[in-house]
Design a protein around this motif. Sequence first.
Motif, PDB file in Angstrom:
ATOM      1  N   ARG A 157     -23.965 -21.934 -15.470  1.00 27.09           N
ATOM      2  CA  ARG A 157     -24.061 -22.760 -15.967  1.00 27.09           C
ATOM      3  C   ARG A 157     -23.360 -21.870 -18.115  1.00 27.09           C
ATOM      4  O   ARG A 157     -23.408 -22.800 -18.836  1.00 27.09           O
ATOM      5  CB  ARG A 157     -25.224 -22.526 -16.399  1.00 27.09           C
ATOM      6  N   SER A 158     -23.897 -21.151 -17.567  1.00 29.21           N
ATOM      7  CA  SER A 158     -23.039 -20.178 -18.880  1.00 29.21           C
ATOM      8  C   SER A 158     -21.306 -19.767 -18.998  1.00 29.21           C
ATOM      9  O   SER A 158     -20.603 -18.705 -19.617  1.00 29.21           O
ATOM     10  CB  SER A 158     -23.225 -17.998 -18.913  1.00 29.21           C
ATOM     11  N   ASP A 159     -20.509 -20.345 -18.527  1.00 29.08           N
ATOM     12  CA  ASP A 159     -18.807 -20.869 -17.565  1.00 29.08           C
ATOM     13  C   ASP A 159     -18.223 -19.255 -17.315  1.00 29.08           C
ATOM     14  O   ASP A 159     -17.232 -18.397 -17.831  1.00 29.08           O
ATOM     15  CB  ASP A 159     -18.303 -20.763 -19.278  1.00 29.08           C
ATOM     16  N   ASN A 160     -19.761 -18.425 -16.601  1.00 26.25           N
ATOM     17  CA  ASN A 160     -18.975 -17.165 -15.887  1.00 26.25           C
ATOM     18  C   ASN A 160     -19.802 -16.609 -15.082  1.00 26.25           C
ATOM     19  O   ASN A 160     -20.146 -15.581 -14.427  1.00 26.25           O
ATOM     20  CB  ASN A 160     -20.676 -16.181 -16.552  1.00 26.25           C
ATOM     21  N   ALA A 161     -19.417 -18.143 -14.412  1.00 27.24           N
ATOM     22  CA  ALA A 161     -18.815 -17.830 -12.580  1.00 27.24           C
ATOM     23  C   ALA A 161     -17.972 -16.444 -11.932  1.00 27.24           C
ATOM     24  O   ALA A 161     -17.393 -16.981 -12.329  1.00 27.24           O
ATOM     25  CB  ALA A 161     -18.367 -19.065 -12.307  1.00 27.24           C
ATOM     26  N   PRO A 162     -18.764 -16.865 -10.500  1.00 29.52           N
ATOM     27  CA  PRO A 162     -18.626 -15.232  -9.365  1.00 29.52           C
ATOM     28  C   PRO A 162     -17.284 -16.118  -9.365  1.00 29.52           C
ATOM     29  O   PRO A 162     -16.772 -17.164  -9.049  1.00 29.52           O
ATOM     30  CB  PRO A 162     -19.566 -14.938  -9.336  1.00 29.52           C
ATOM     31  N   TYR A 163     -15.784 -16.120  -8.672  1.00 29.23           N
ATOM     32  CA  TYR A 163     -14.231 -16.241  -8.563  1.00 29.23           C
ATOM     33  C   TYR A 163     -14.727 -15.738  -6.854  1.00 29.23           C
ATOM     34  O   TYR A 163     -14.279 -16.629  -5.821  1.00 29.23           O
ATOM     35  CB  TYR A 163     -13.478 -15.065  -9.181  1.00 29.23           C
ATOM     36  N   ASP A 164     -15.415 -14.769  -6.325  1.00 26.07           N
ATOM     37  CA  ASP A 164     -16.452 -15.183  -4.745  1.00 26.07           C
ATOM     38  C   ASP A 164     -17.284 -14.389  -4.984  1.00 26.07           C
ATOM     39  O   ASP A 164     -17.882 -13.750  -5.730  1.00 26.07           O
ATOM     40  CB  ASP A 164     -14.752 -13.997  -4.360  1.00 26.07           C
ATOM     41  N   TYR A 165     -17.346 -14.934  -3.138  1.00 31.68           N
ATOM     42  CA  TYR A 165     -18.650 -13.696  -2.666  1.00 31.68           C
ATOM     43  C   TYR A 165     -17.993 -13.151  -1.677  1.00 31.68           C
ATOM     44  O   TYR A 165     -17.307 -13.768  -0.662  1.00 31.68           O
ATOM     45  CB  TYR A 165     -19.707 -15.154  -1.998  1.00 31.68           C
ATOM     46  N   ILE A 166     -19.416 -12.753  -1.176  1.00 30.47           N
ATOM     47  CA  ILE A 166     -19.547 -11.026  -0.227  1.00 30.47           C
ATOM     48  C   ILE A 166     -20.312 -11.380   0.669  1.00 30.47           C
ATOM     49  O   ILE A 166     -21.619 -11.763   0.465  1.00 30.47           O
ATOM     50  CB  ILE A 166     -19.621  -9.884  -0.334  1.00 30.47           C
ATOM     51  N   GLY A 167     -20.190 -12.473   2.560  1.00 27.50           N
ATOM     52  CA  GLY A 167     -21.188 -12.378   2.987  1.00 27.50           C
ATOM     53  C   GLY A 167     -22.235 -12.667   3.308  1.00 27.50           C
ATOM     54  O   GLY A 167     -21.108 -14.749   1.905  1.00 27.50           O
ATOM     55  N   THR A 168     -22.414 -13.935   3.226  1.00 32.70           N
ATOM     56  CA  THR A 168     -24.119 -15.025   3.259  1.00 32.70           C
ATOM     57  C   THR A 168     -25.893 -14.202   2.371  1.00 32.70           C
ATOM     58  O   THR A 168     -25.474 -13.821   2.768  1.00 32.70           O
ATOM     59  CB  THR A 168     -24.038 -15.594   4.614  1.00 32.70           C
ATOM     60  N   PRO A 169     -25.803 -15.540   1.754  1.00 37.81           N
ATOM     61  CA  PRO A 169     -26.675 -15.014   1.121  1.00 37.81           C
ATOM     62  C   PRO A 169     -27.938 -15.108   2.211  1.00 37.81           C
ATOM     63  O   PRO A 169     -28.253 -15.884   3.491  1.00 37.81           O
ATOM     64  CB  PRO A 169     -27.605 -16.479   0.503  1.00 37.81           C
TER      65      PRO A 169
END
Length: 219
Positions: A157-169
């Motif tokens: 929402r703050s226009d600071n979204a991650p560019y990628d994720y590692i693994g799974t939640p």
Amino acid sequence: MIIVVDALNRDKHTQLLDEMFRLRARVFQDRLGWEVDVRDGKEIDKFDDLDPAYVIGVDDEGHVVSCVRALQTTGPHMLADVFSDLLDGEPPIRSATLWESTRFCVDTERLGRGTARNSVSYATCELMIGALEFAKNSGIEDIVTVTDPLVDRLLKRSDNAPYDYIGTPKQMGKVKALAALLDCTDERIQRVRNFAGIHHDVFVGADHVEPKMAAEVAA
């Protein structure tokens, strides 16, 4: 206002750190239900003994209202040694230019709503800006952060979204934990600044804040 406390100056700012550790206990034990070590009302773990840097937000009275911890990934860190299940069997990323950001929290009890100064939204964005600018100025190119879906939504929402994720939640206490990647670029910092309308220097010297805290205790 943002203050950075690290191995070089932490001995001078024990009161500030004490309040920060108490905020962490309220957030991670009481609110999120994580299994963290809390003693005397303060949440402190073994990674706090590794000389991390703390980016700390304070309000106009000098009270801690937000904080995040930054730690090198070349040694022990939470994603490698505590949240390794998130990696789905893959080895942790280790690099001198990749630091881990953890224990991101904001004092929703002290702060108000809306977007004005001393609101949750303002303090959250100010902490993001401070953490990103500290990282960039320290030669850090990327941040890996172990966070939860609420903070992940705040980032987006703050226009600071991650560019990628590692693994799974994975489930951790009352919420899920996930590992996200953010770059420390001028473009990302400017996006958050534009979103929040924060265009001034967010940093302030700890010597400007500590006297306020000391005066209140004395009173």
